[in-house]
Design a protein around this motif. Sequence first.
Motif, PDB file in Angstrom:
ATOM      1  N   LEU A 158       0.817  -1.219   0.000  1.00 25.02           N
ATOM      2  CA  LEU A 158       0.000   0.000   0.000  1.00 25.02           C
ATOM      3  C   LEU A 158       0.849   1.266   0.000  1.00 25.02           C
ATOM      4  O   LEU A 158       0.314   2.369  -0.005  1.00 25.02           O
ATOM      5  CB  LEU A 158      -0.941   0.021   1.206  1.00 25.02           C
ATOM      6  CG  LEU A 158      -2.099  -0.978   1.184  1.00 25.02           C
ATOM      7  CD1 LEU A 158      -2.923  -0.871   2.461  1.00 25.02           C
ATOM      8  CD2 LEU A 158      -2.991  -0.759  -0.034  1.00 25.02           C
ATOM      9  N   GLY A 159       2.153   1.123   0.020  1.00 23.80           N
ATOM     10  CA  GLY A 159       3.021   2.293  -0.041  1.00 23.80           C
ATOM     11  C   GLY A 159       3.031   3.110   1.228  1.00 23.80           C
ATOM     12  O   GLY A 159       3.253   4.320   1.196  1.00 23.80           O
ATOM     13  N   MET A 160       2.828   2.467   2.367  1.00 27.78           N
ATOM     14  CA  MET A 160       2.903   3.173   3.643  1.00 27.78           C
ATOM     15  C   MET A 160       4.342   3.282   4.119  1.00 27.78           C
ATOM     16  O   MET A 160       4.685   4.185   4.875  1.00 27.78           O
ATOM     17  CB  MET A 160       2.048   2.465   4.698  1.00 27.78           C
ATOM     18  CG  MET A 160       0.575   2.414   4.364  1.00 27.78           C
ATOM     19  SD  MET A 160      -0.389   1.445   5.554  1.00 27.78           S
ATOM     20  CE  MET A 160      -0.352   2.544   6.981  1.00 27.78           C
ATOM     21  N   THR A 161       5.175   2.340   3.703  1.00 27.62           N
ATOM     22  CA  THR A 161       6.572   2.320   4.117  1.00 27.62           C
ATOM     23  C   THR A 161       7.454   3.026   3.097  1.00 27.62           C
ATOM     24  O   THR A 161       7.151   3.059   1.905  1.00 27.62           O
ATOM     25  CB  THR A 161       7.056   0.873   4.286  1.00 27.62           C
ATOM     26  OG1 THR A 161       6.748   0.134   3.095  1.00 27.62           O
ATOM     27  CG2 THR A 161       6.366   0.211   5.462  1.00 27.62           C
ATOM     28  N   ASN A 162       8.545   3.572   3.579  1.00 23.89           N
ATOM     29  CA  ASN A 162       9.530   4.211   2.706  1.00 23.89           C
ATOM     30  C   ASN A 162      10.862   3.475   2.849  1.00 23.89           C
ATOM     31  O   ASN A 162      11.162   2.896   3.882  1.00 23.89           O
ATOM     32  CB  ASN A 162       9.735   5.683   3.095  1.00 23.89           C
ATOM     33  CG  ASN A 162       8.659   6.578   2.510  1.00 23.89           C
ATOM     34  OD1 ASN A 162       8.154   6.317   1.427  1.00 23.89           O
ATOM     35  ND2 ASN A 162       8.302   7.627   3.232  1.00 23.89           N
ATOM     36  N   GLY A 163      11.658   3.503   1.824  1.00 14.78           N
ATOM     37  CA  GLY A 163      13.009   2.972   1.920  1.00 14.78           C
ATOM     38  C   GLY A 163      13.134   1.473   1.818  1.00 14.78           C
ATOM     39  O   GLY A 163      14.220   0.922   1.995  1.00 14.78           O
ATOM     40  N   LEU A 201       8.568  -6.478  -4.744  1.00 12.30           N
ATOM     41  CA  LEU A 201       7.480  -5.650  -4.224  1.00 12.30           C
ATOM     42  C   LEU A 201       6.840  -4.801  -5.322  1.00 12.30           C
ATOM     43  O   LEU A 201       7.522  -4.035  -6.002  1.00 12.30           O
ATOM     44  CB  LEU A 201       7.993  -4.736  -3.106  1.00 12.30           C
ATOM     45  CG  LEU A 201       6.985  -3.712  -2.560  1.00 12.30           C
ATOM     46  CD1 LEU A 201       5.766  -4.403  -1.971  1.00 12.30           C
ATOM     47  CD2 LEU A 201       7.650  -2.811  -1.525  1.00 12.30           C
ATOM     48  N   ARG A 202       5.535  -4.940  -5.493  1.00 11.94           N
ATOM     49  CA  ARG A 202       4.765  -4.031  -6.342  1.00 11.94           C
ATOM     50  C   ARG A 202       3.895  -3.172  -5.430  1.00 11.94           C
ATOM     51  O   ARG A 202       3.118  -3.689  -4.633  1.00 11.94           O
ATOM     52  CB  ARG A 202       3.881  -4.792  -7.331  1.00 11.94           C
ATOM     53  CG  ARG A 202       3.086  -3.867  -8.260  1.00 11.94           C
ATOM     54  CD  ARG A 202       2.192  -4.636  -9.217  1.00 11.94           C
ATOM     55  NE  ARG A 202       2.967  -5.468 -10.147  1.00 11.94           N
ATOM     56  CZ  ARG A 202       2.401  -6.202 -11.110  1.00 11.94           C
ATOM     57  NH1 ARG A 202       1.079  -6.221 -11.242  1.00 11.94           N
ATOM     58  NH2 ARG A 202       3.170  -6.924 -11.915  1.00 11.94           N
ATOM     59  N   ARG A 203       4.022  -1.861  -5.566  1.00 12.07           N
ATOM     60  CA  ARG A 203       3.224  -0.940  -4.748  1.00 12.07           C
ATOM     61  C   ARG A 203       1.920  -0.640  -5.480  1.00 12.07           C
ATOM     62  O   ARG A 203       1.931  -0.154  -6.608  1.00 12.07           O
ATOM     63  CB  ARG A 203       3.999   0.342  -4.471  1.00 12.07           C
ATOM     64  CG  ARG A 203       5.261   0.119  -3.628  1.00 12.07           C
ATOM     65  CD  ARG A 203       5.849   1.437  -3.135  1.00 12.07           C
ATOM     66  NE  ARG A 203       7.153   1.243  -2.512  1.00 12.07           N
ATOM     67  CZ  ARG A 203       7.335   0.860  -1.254  1.00 12.07           C
ATOM     68  NH1 ARG A 203       6.290   0.639  -0.487  1.00 12.07           N
ATOM     69  NH2 ARG A 203       8.555   0.715  -0.764  1.00 12.07           N
ATOM     70  N   TYR A 204       0.798  -0.908  -4.819  1.00 13.37           N
ATOM     71  CA  TYR A 204      -0.511  -0.695  -5.419  1.00 13.37           C
ATOM     72  C   TYR A 204      -1.132   0.635  -5.025  1.00 13.37           C
ATOM     73  O   TYR A 204      -2.207   0.984  -5.506  1.00 13.37           O
ATOM     74  CB  TYR A 204      -1.441  -1.855  -5.040  1.00 13.37           C
ATOM     75  CG  TYR A 204      -1.134  -3.118  -5.798  1.00 13.37           C
ATOM     76  CD1 TYR A 204      -1.843  -3.443  -6.944  1.00 13.37           C
ATOM     77  CD2 TYR A 204      -0.112  -3.969  -5.393  1.00 13.37           C
ATOM     78  CE1 TYR A 204      -1.562  -4.593  -7.661  1.00 13.37           C
ATOM     79  CE2 TYR A 204       0.191  -5.124  -6.103  1.00 13.37           C
ATOM     80  CZ  TYR A 204      -0.535  -5.429  -7.235  1.00 13.37           C
ATOM     81  OH  TYR A 204      -0.244  -6.562  -7.953  1.00 13.37           O
TER      82      TYR A 204
END
Length: 273
Positions: A229-234, A240-243
């Motif tokens: 879900l793209g909550m994490t950075n770095g 990993l595919r960010r949706y």
Amino acid sequence: MAGYLVSDSRKVTTHRFIEMKQKGEKISMLTSYDFTTAGIVDRAGIDGILIGDSASNVMAGNHTTLPMTVDQMIYHARSVVRAVNRALVVCDMPFGSYQVNAAEGVSNAIRIMKESGCDALKLEGGAEIADTVKRILDAGIPVMAHLGLTPQSINKFGTYAVRAKEQEEADKLMSDAKLLSEIGCFAVTLEKVPAKLAAEVTKEISVPTIGIGAGNGTDGQILVIADMLGMTNGFSPRFLRRYADLNTVMTDAIGNYVSDVKSGDFPNESESY
């Protein structure tokens, strides 16, 4: 309604996981650690939810999964179970809860099942924990195996790099997968192993394989919810595919809230009693 793109509202069981493999239907899984998130994930139509010991990283900010305790896993699992109607709910047994001996492993497994209400447990390791796995299975508790990169053994490996690239380790992984499926595990998670090997394992065993960084030849896929879900950075591994980009969405929303509070715009007259 059963969920997004899902017409079958029946409870997903370990038996249905095996049926899905037999039918060639891919299995979707995500992690969840709390009531609100798990409810959304379940209503969206996911097949399985893992209460991962990755809660140690995602929820508690630890660098590894090792600090998680049985009590903490029960807390997270209980919260998830309350929200789920359809998905199969699997809970990780944390580091130290099953490695000492089989009797202690069975005792902790029974406690997690009784106090959380989850559907199955997941254990990391191969032949070295087979006796414990068998004892847990004999107690009537479904087990998902976990091979390849096993984060609870990070201090042994010293790296999160891809596993089983060398033939000896690949042969052991195949042997472990066959052993664990033969003694009764209902599924095998394959983490960060070469796609070709994962596909070969998938063909060789009768139970479904769930991949994370293991290519598209497995029977299903799992990702950590905060990552996809793209909550994490770095954290951007190849698999990993960010949706979504919830980090930006949430930061913008909170920033707007702060601005409205500072300016006196919130709450306005219609938002007051």
